[in-house]
Scaffold this motif. Sequence first.
Motif, PDB file in Angstrom:
ATOM      1  N   ARG A  48       0.862  -1.623  -0.059  1.00 22.92           N
ATOM      2  CA  ARG A  48       0.150  -0.166   0.157  1.00 22.92           C
ATOM      3  C   ARG A  48       0.756   1.656  -0.043  1.00 22.92           C
ATOM      4  O   ARG A  48       0.797   1.867   0.635  1.00 22.92           O
ATOM      5  CB  ARG A  48      -1.126  -0.012   1.442  1.00 22.92           C
ATOM      6  N   ALA A  77      -1.323   2.070  -4.381  1.00 25.12           N
ATOM      7  CA  ALA A  77      -1.191   0.439  -4.068  1.00 25.12           C
ATOM      8  C   ALA A  77      -0.705   0.300  -4.983  1.00 25.12           C
ATOM      9  O   ALA A  77      -0.404   0.356  -6.477  1.00 25.12           O
ATOM     10  CB  ALA A  77      -2.212  -0.458  -3.153  1.00 25.12           C
ATOM     11  N   LYS A 113       6.804  -4.840   2.174  1.00 23.43           N
ATOM     12  CA  LYS A 113       5.400  -4.499   2.641  1.00 23.43           C
ATOM     13  C   LYS A 113       5.532  -3.670   3.962  1.00 23.43           C
ATOM     14  O   LYS A 113       4.708  -2.720   4.340  1.00 23.43           O
ATOM     15  CB  LYS A 113       4.739  -6.010   2.693  1.00 23.43           C
ATOM     16  N   GLU A 115       5.446   0.398   4.657  1.00 28.26           N
ATOM     17  CA  GLU A 115       4.211   0.687   4.850  1.00 28.26           C
ATOM     18  C   GLU A 115       3.951   1.316   5.878  1.00 28.26           C
ATOM     19  O   GLU A 115       3.057   2.336   6.828  1.00 28.26           O
ATOM     20  CB  GLU A 115       2.875  -0.625   4.588  1.00 28.26           C
TER      21      GLU A 115
END
Length: 150
Positions: A13, A94, A129, A133
């Motif tokens: 994201r 994303a 990730k 994020e």
Amino acid sequence: MKTLPVKTGMLIRRPVDEVYQAFTEPGVTTWFWFTHADRRISPGAKATWTWAMFDLSIKIEVKSMERDRHILILWDTENTPSEIEFRFEERGRATWVEIINSSFPTDEAGLEAALKAMEGFTLVLAGAKLWLEQAIEPRFIRDSDPDAAG
């Protein structure tokens, strides 16, 4: 010779340009994958990626790149060259990232190596990730083999 492809993917994201840069810029990549790279990757570049905790270095060659879309590298592990492709697909704010390694023979040793590679690349994506994020430094790669890590 027939080869077995291995593919793993994950939604990160963050915007595609940030995710793509994370895989090309060692100053970012070292937070979630290897511990050192001797240069940023670019089309035609040759680099060495190092995992100091395993006393391991791998030479890579960038075969092709398309900004924010894909990276294709050739790397050599134990004198066995493998092509690894990283695909990046924008999904709003994303990015869907896939890693495909299609160089494993279909014999028992090849199947074992393919499963190990898929596990490793899945950890790379999970680490990317978490870092991109949440700005949390993952230790997935180091912790995936604590007996080998120094």
